[in-house]
Design an enzyme around this catalytic site. Structure first.
Site, short mmCIF file in Angstrom:
data_model
loop_
_atom_site.label_atom_id
_atom_site.label_comp_id
_atom_site.label_asym_id
_atom_site.label_seq_id
_atom_site.Cartn_x
_atom_site.Cartn_y
_atom_site.Cartn_z
N VAL A 279 -7.68 0.54 -4.48
CA VAL A 279 -7.58 1.97 -3.74
C VAL A 279 -6.37 2.68 -4.67
CG1 VAL A 279 -7.92 1.14 -1.36
CG2 VAL A 279 -5.64 1.08 -2.17
N SER A 280 -6.46 4.15 -4.24
CA SER A 280 -5.53 4.84 -5.22
C SER A 280 -4.17 5.14 -4.84
CB SER A 280 -6.21 6.40 -5.01
OG SER A 280 -7.34 6.26 -5.54
N SER A 281 -3.75 4.68 -3.45
CA SER A 281 -2.39 4.99 -2.97
C SER A 281 -2.09 3.91 -1.94
CB SER A 281 -2.17 6.35 -2.34
OG SER A 281 -2.98 6.53 -1.51
#
Length: 199
Positions: free
Chosen positions: A61-63
């Site tokens: 995931v990105s964050s």
């Protein structure tokens, strides 16, 4: 494990087109059985046999605020691998799909290069990298690592992830241009963040 699958399901499993499956069969690289209605079916066990080496399941995931999605990917990947009794490891990664230096991605590449991987399983193609996942797939092909992509459709959060990636790029370059702590840089990032959220 002896169940039969359609040509479309096999194409998804092997990450190729239906035409490629037909060509492989014509070339004698695989065999099908025919239903009473004359449809092609393939034995799933012919394509998921145990290989030497372990299976790597990769989730990203990105964050930090997407932890729930990371847990969901982990659960889906684990369940899939367990259904085939594969020896597997889940590599969880956090970072932009445009970051090539993520800890998990680096570990994945190193493990492939060491010849320890038989199979790579991901939920979506862009979980590896937003742009450039073909490089990883080429590396897998060279080292005879099977790639399994569970969902060929785009992530529901594609636009959100892409906006986040763009914002990250602008943040890095504006910090270099104005200085990471300058008020000009902070104002620019704030305006960009507001634009992304409203868009």
């Amino acid at each position: 494990m002896n169940r039969l699958i359609s040509i479309g399901e096999l194409a998804e499993l092997k990450a190729v087109s239906v035409d490629t499956i037909r060509r492989w069969e014509k070339e004698g690289k695989l065999e099908s059985v025919r239903t009473d209605g004359g449809h092609r079916r393939y034995r799933l066990s012919d394509f998921v046999e145990q290989k030497i080496g372990k299976t790597i399941a990769y989730a990203r995931v990105s964050s930090h605020d997407q932890k729930a999605d990371l847990d969901r990917q982990d659960a889906v990947l684990s369940g899939y691998c367990q259904s085939f009794n594969w020896e597997y490891e889940v590599i969880r990664d956090l970072g932009s799909g445009m970051n090539y230096r993520k800890k998990g991605l680096t570990k994945l590449i190193s493990t492939i290069l060491d010849g320890e991987v038989a199979r790579l399983v991901i939920t979506h193609k862009d979980r590896l990298l937003r742009f450039g996942s073909e490089l990883i797939f080429s590396l897998c092909e060279y080292h005879e690592v099977e790639v399994v992509i569970l969902n060929k459709k785009e992530d529901a959060t594609f636009e959100e992830d892409l906006a986040s990636d763009v914002l990250e790029i602008i943040t890095v370059f504006s910090a270099r241009l104005y200085g990471s702590r300058s008020s000009k840089n902070k104002k620019l990032i704030q305006k960009l963040a507001e634009s992304v959220q409203s868009g």
